[in-house]
Design a protein around this motif. Structure first.
Motif, PDB file in Angstrom:
ATOM      1  N   THR A  27       0.835  -1.233   0.174  1.00 29.15           N
ATOM      2  CA  THR A  27      -0.206  -0.107  -0.018  1.00 29.15           C
ATOM      3  C   THR A  27       0.839   1.376  -0.023  1.00 29.15           C
ATOM      4  OG1 THR A  27      -0.255  -0.244   2.440  1.00 29.15           O
ATOM      5  CG2 THR A  27      -1.963  -0.813   0.899  1.00 29.15           C
ATOM      6  N   ASP A  28       2.400   1.057   0.075  1.00 29.26           N
ATOM      7  CA  ASP A  28       3.118   2.276   0.081  1.00 29.26           C
ATOM      8  C   ASP A  28       3.512   2.731  -1.556  1.00 29.26           C
ATOM      9  OD1 ASP A  28       3.419   2.292   2.827  1.00 29.26           O
ATOM     10  OD2 ASP A  28       5.144   0.808   2.643  1.00 29.26           O
ATOM     11  N   LEU A  29       2.932   1.799  -2.517  1.00 29.56           N
ATOM     12  CA  LEU A  29       3.377   1.827  -3.727  1.00 29.56           C
ATOM     13  C   LEU A  29       2.353   2.379  -4.907  1.00 29.56           C
ATOM     14  CD1 LEU A  29       5.189  -1.568  -3.855  1.00 29.56           C
ATOM     15  CD2 LEU A  29       6.146   0.576  -3.124  1.00 29.56           C
ATOM     16  N   VAL A  30       2.810   3.131  -5.619  1.00 26.22           N
ATOM     17  CA  VAL A  30       1.720   3.772  -6.600  1.00 26.22           C
ATOM     18  C   VAL A  30       2.390   3.551  -8.226  1.00 26.22           C
ATOM     19  CG1 VAL A  30       0.726   5.914  -7.396  1.00 26.22           C
ATOM     20  CG2 VAL A  30       1.285   5.882  -5.116  1.00 26.22           C
ATOM     21  N   ALA A  31       1.600   2.983  -8.706  1.00 25.09           N
ATOM     22  CA  ALA A  31       2.028   2.488 -10.369  1.00 25.09           C
ATOM     23  C   ALA A  31       1.605   3.691 -11.218  1.00 25.09           C
ATOM     24  CB  ALA A  31       1.328   1.250 -10.801  1.00 25.09           C
ATOM     25  N   ARG A  72      -2.850  -0.392  -4.876  1.00 16.38           N
ATOM     26  CA  ARG A  72      -4.116   0.387  -4.459  1.00 16.38           C
ATOM     27  C   ARG A  72      -4.109   1.916  -4.990  1.00 16.38           C
ATOM     28  NH1 ARG A  72      -5.476  -3.817  -4.376  1.00 16.38           N
ATOM     29  NH2 ARG A  72      -6.397  -5.055  -2.673  1.00 16.38           N
ATOM     30  N   ALA A  73      -3.253   2.163  -5.733  1.00 16.70           N
ATOM     31  CA  ALA A  73      -3.085   3.391  -6.519  1.00 16.70           C
ATOM     32  C   ALA A  73      -2.289   3.493  -7.672  1.00 16.70           C
ATOM     33  CB  ALA A  73      -2.434   4.583  -5.371  1.00 16.70           C
ATOM     34  N   VAL A  74      -2.881   4.443  -8.869  1.00  9.82           N
ATOM     35  CA  VAL A  74      -2.074   4.713  -9.833  1.00  9.82           C
ATOM     36  C   VAL A  74      -1.932   5.919 -10.061  1.00  9.82           C
ATOM     37  CG1 VAL A  74      -2.689   2.460 -11.182  1.00  9.82           C
ATOM     38  CG2 VAL A  74      -4.129   4.486 -11.183  1.00  9.82           C
ATOM     39  N   ILE A  75      -0.997   6.707 -10.998  1.00 11.65           N
ATOM     40  CA  ILE A  75      -0.793   7.828 -11.370  1.00 11.65           C
ATOM     41  C   ILE A  75      -0.867   7.780 -13.004  1.00 11.65           C
ATOM     42  CG2 ILE A  75       1.873   8.028 -11.149  1.00 11.65           C
ATOM     43  CD1 ILE A  75       1.488  10.965 -10.394  1.00 11.65           C
ATOM     44  N   LEU A  76      -1.512   8.562 -13.629  1.00 14.74           N
ATOM     45  CA  LEU A  76      -1.634   8.579 -15.034  1.00 14.74           C
ATOM     46  C   LEU A  76      -1.242   9.707 -15.759  1.00 14.74           C
ATOM     47  CD1 LEU A  76      -5.608   7.597 -15.120  1.00 14.74           C
ATOM     48  CD2 LEU A  76      -3.870   6.129 -14.865  1.00 14.74           C
ATOM     49  N   PHE A  77      -0.565   9.285 -17.155  1.00 19.47           N
ATOM     50  CA  PHE A  77       0.031  10.281 -17.907  1.00 19.47           C
ATOM     51  C   PHE A  77      -0.502   9.666 -19.356  1.00 19.47           C
ATOM     52  CE2 PHE A  77       2.964   9.126 -14.505  1.00 19.47           C
ATOM     53  CZ  PHE A  77       3.429  10.411 -14.130  1.00 19.47           C
ATOM     54  N   GLY A  78      -0.907  10.769 -19.898  1.00 17.70           N
ATOM     55  CA  GLY A  78      -1.599  10.889 -21.358  1.00 17.70           C
ATOM     56  C   GLY A  78      -0.670  11.218 -22.516  1.00 17.70           C
ATOM     57  N   ILE A  79      -0.997  10.334 -23.534  1.00 13.50           N
ATOM     58  CA  ILE A  79      -0.218  10.834 -24.853  1.00 13.50           C
ATOM     59  C   ILE A  79      -1.344  10.988 -25.717  1.00 13.50           C
ATOM     60  CG2 ILE A  79       1.097  10.126 -26.829  1.00 13.50           C
ATOM     61  CD1 ILE A  79       1.782   8.363 -23.457  1.00 13.50           C
ATOM     62  N   PRO A  80      -1.807  12.246 -26.132  1.00 15.50           N
ATOM     63  CA  PRO A  80      -2.972  12.560 -26.843  1.00 15.50           C
ATOM     64  C   PRO A  80      -2.778  12.319 -28.248  1.00 15.50           C
ATOM     65  CG  PRO A  80      -1.712  14.411 -26.704  1.00 15.50           C
ATOM     66  CD  PRO A  80      -0.938  13.392 -25.820  1.00 15.50           C
ATOM     67  N   GLY A  81      -3.900  12.238 -28.993  1.00 14.62           N
ATOM     68  CA  GLY A  81      -3.764  12.162 -30.371  1.00 14.62           C
ATOM     69  C   GLY A  81      -3.340  13.592 -31.282  1.00 14.62           C
ATOM     70  N   LYS A  82      -3.719  14.711 -30.270  1.00 14.96           N
ATOM     71  CA  LYS A  82      -3.411  15.894 -31.180  1.00 14.96           C
ATOM     72  C   LYS A  82      -2.324  16.656 -30.125  1.00 14.96           C
ATOM     73  CE  LYS A  82      -6.249  19.164 -30.919  1.00 14.96           C
ATOM     74  NZ  LYS A  82      -7.504  20.220 -31.205  1.00 14.96           N
ATOM     75  N   LYS A  83      -1.532  17.380 -30.670  1.00 13.83           N
ATOM     76  CA  LYS A  83      -0.720  18.414 -29.710  1.00 13.83           C
ATOM     77  C   LYS A  83      -0.705  19.675 -30.415  1.00 13.83           C
ATOM     78  CE  LYS A  83       2.612  14.745 -28.179  1.00 13.83           C
ATOM     79  NZ  LYS A  83       3.707  14.605 -27.439  1.00 13.83           N
ATOM     80  N   MET A 111      -9.560   1.442  -6.634  1.00 16.15           N
ATOM     81  CA  MET A 111      -8.468   2.168  -7.091  1.00 16.15           C
ATOM     82  C   MET A 111      -8.346   3.515  -6.879  1.00 16.15           C
ATOM     83  SD  MET A 111      -5.359   1.118  -7.951  1.00 16.15           S
ATOM     84  CE  MET A 111      -5.360  -0.079  -9.332  1.00 16.15           C
ATOM     85  N   VAL A 112      -7.435   4.024  -6.167  1.00 15.55           N
ATOM     86  CA  VAL A 112      -7.256   5.387  -6.270  1.00 15.55           C
ATOM     87  C   VAL A 112      -6.516   5.816  -7.207  1.00 15.55           C
ATOM     88  CG1 VAL A 112      -5.919   7.327  -4.885  1.00 15.55           C
ATOM     89  CG2 VAL A 112      -6.929   5.117  -3.404  1.00 15.55           C
ATOM     90  N   ILE A 113      -7.204   6.673  -8.033  1.00 15.83           N
ATOM     91  CA  ILE A 113      -6.765   7.183  -9.302  1.00 15.83           C
ATOM     92  C   ILE A 113      -6.141   8.876  -9.178  1.00 15.83           C
ATOM     93  CG2 ILE A 113      -7.426   7.766 -11.663  1.00 15.83           C
ATOM     94  CD1 ILE A 113      -9.827   6.153 -11.347  1.00 15.83           C
ATOM     95  N   MET A 114      -4.636   8.810  -9.396  1.00 11.54           N
ATOM     96  CA  MET A 114      -4.192  10.301  -9.108  1.00 11.54           C
ATOM     97  C   MET A 114      -3.748  10.347 -10.905  1.00 11.54           C
ATOM     98  SD  MET A 114      -1.121   9.394  -6.494  1.00 11.54           S
ATOM     99  CE  MET A 114      -1.417   8.543  -4.940  1.00 11.54           C
TER     100      MET A 114
END
Length: 327
Positions: A27-31, A72-83, A111-114
């Motif tokens: 529970t210390d870890l965030v993916a 129990r937690a993730v952090i999200l990074f996105g790659i968009p179709g348009k920049k 899930m905790v979503i960051m």
């Protein structure tokens, strides 16, 4: 002649588990997860063996797998179709992160979503906000970029993010985002601030993973000089004063002294074991020079020992498995 105090008495193998001062837990870890709007199947990241960009239609199953593994937690990074210059995809209600948040929430309610709040993946120049021309050349404009970060954070909260995490190291980013969230009815949404983020040479693999390399200049006018400890503490102190709920030190492994100092501010602290740290461990393990499992668990334990309440790491899933095996 031996001293009366013999510390080895307490190092007997049966006694060691009873007296261990720092215990690493799943529970210390965030993916961290990279969601890429431009792909149909998982796309391996060459500089980060074992990590992949995930298509939008695959993020729910990945999140479920991680949750079942104990994450129990993730952090999200996105790659968009348009920049574009204004990073308009970053705050699009139907953007890559916004849709990913909704997908994960539906598939894995617990899930905790960051969400990472920045613009570098969304601008056509690769910098973290709005660029203006200055006497010494193009640079990040602080105040117009604050408005952009606030819009991004609110859009993530509207999609259902549990925690928003501004990472661009702008002066005033926390208070600007806090005001925008509160005004939009998200008073309960915490801010995990990348409060002390260094201009590190260890981010290279991440820039491949997130397609966020910059086309000119560098980020040294907004990220921290690795040589500066007092300034690093002040950065986190200011974010705490502005209302950050959690502080972060990035990278973690080379900056444990900073992490320990920032712990004294009294807020929860996160340490980010960054892509370069991951890649170095992986490369040495592949050569047979180190034992990957032992080095990973040692490094994560040391980050926690220095004061981290949360550890963002690409080893999260493997570490969960190894911790379970130890039990």
């Amino acid at each position: 002649m031996f001293p009366e105090t013999r510390l080895r008495r307490l190092r007997q193998r049966r006694l060691q588990p009873l007296l261990r001062e720092t215990e690493l837990r799943a529970t210390d870890l965030v993916a961290p997860l990279f969601i890429d709007e431009t792909i149909c199947g998982e796309y391996p990241i060459g500089s980060m063996p074992g990590q992949s960009r995930i298509p939008p239609n695959g993020i729910a199953s990945v999140a479920r797998r991680l949750y079942d593994a104990g994450i129990r937690a993730v952090i999200l990074f996105g790659i968009p179709g348009k920049k574009d210059f204004h990073a308009s995809s970053a705050f699009d209600p139907e953007g890559v992160i916004q849709n990913a948040v909704r997908s994960i929430r539906e598939a894995v309610p617990g899930m905790v979503i960051m969400t990472d709040v920045c613009a570098c993946e969304y601008t056509d120049h690769g910098h973290c906000g709005i660029i203006i021309e200055e006497r010494d050349g193009p640079d990040l404009d602080n105040d117009s970029s604050l408005a952009l970060m606030a819009k991004i954070a609110v859009s993530h909260a509207e999609a259902g993010a549990d925690i928003v995490a501004p990472s661009c190291m702008l002066d005033g980013q926390v208070i600007a985002i806090r005001a925008a969230l509160d005004e939009s009815g998200f008073e309960k949404t915490p801010i995990l601030s990348y409060s002390t983020k260094f201009a590190s040479a260890l981010y290279g693999p991440f820039r491949e993973a997130a397609d966020s390399g910059y086309s000119y200049g560098d980020r040294t006018t907004y990220q921290m000089d690795p040589a500066n400890a007092r300034e690093a503490f002040r950065e986190s102190e200011l974010d705490a004063e502005e209302g950050a709920d959690i502080l972060m030190v990035k990278p973690a492994g080379l900056y444990l002294d900073i992490l320990k100092e920032i712990r004294s501010l009294g807020l929860p602290v996160a340490g980010y074991q960054v892509s370069g740290e991951y890649a170095m461990i992986k490369a040495a393990a592949e050569k047979g020079w180190i034992n990957e499992k032992q080095v990973v668990l040692e490094s994560l334990t040391c980050i926690k020992r220095a004061g981290a309440d949360l550890i963002i790491t690409y080893f999260a899933e493997d570490a969960c498995r190894w911790l379970h095996e130890k039990r």
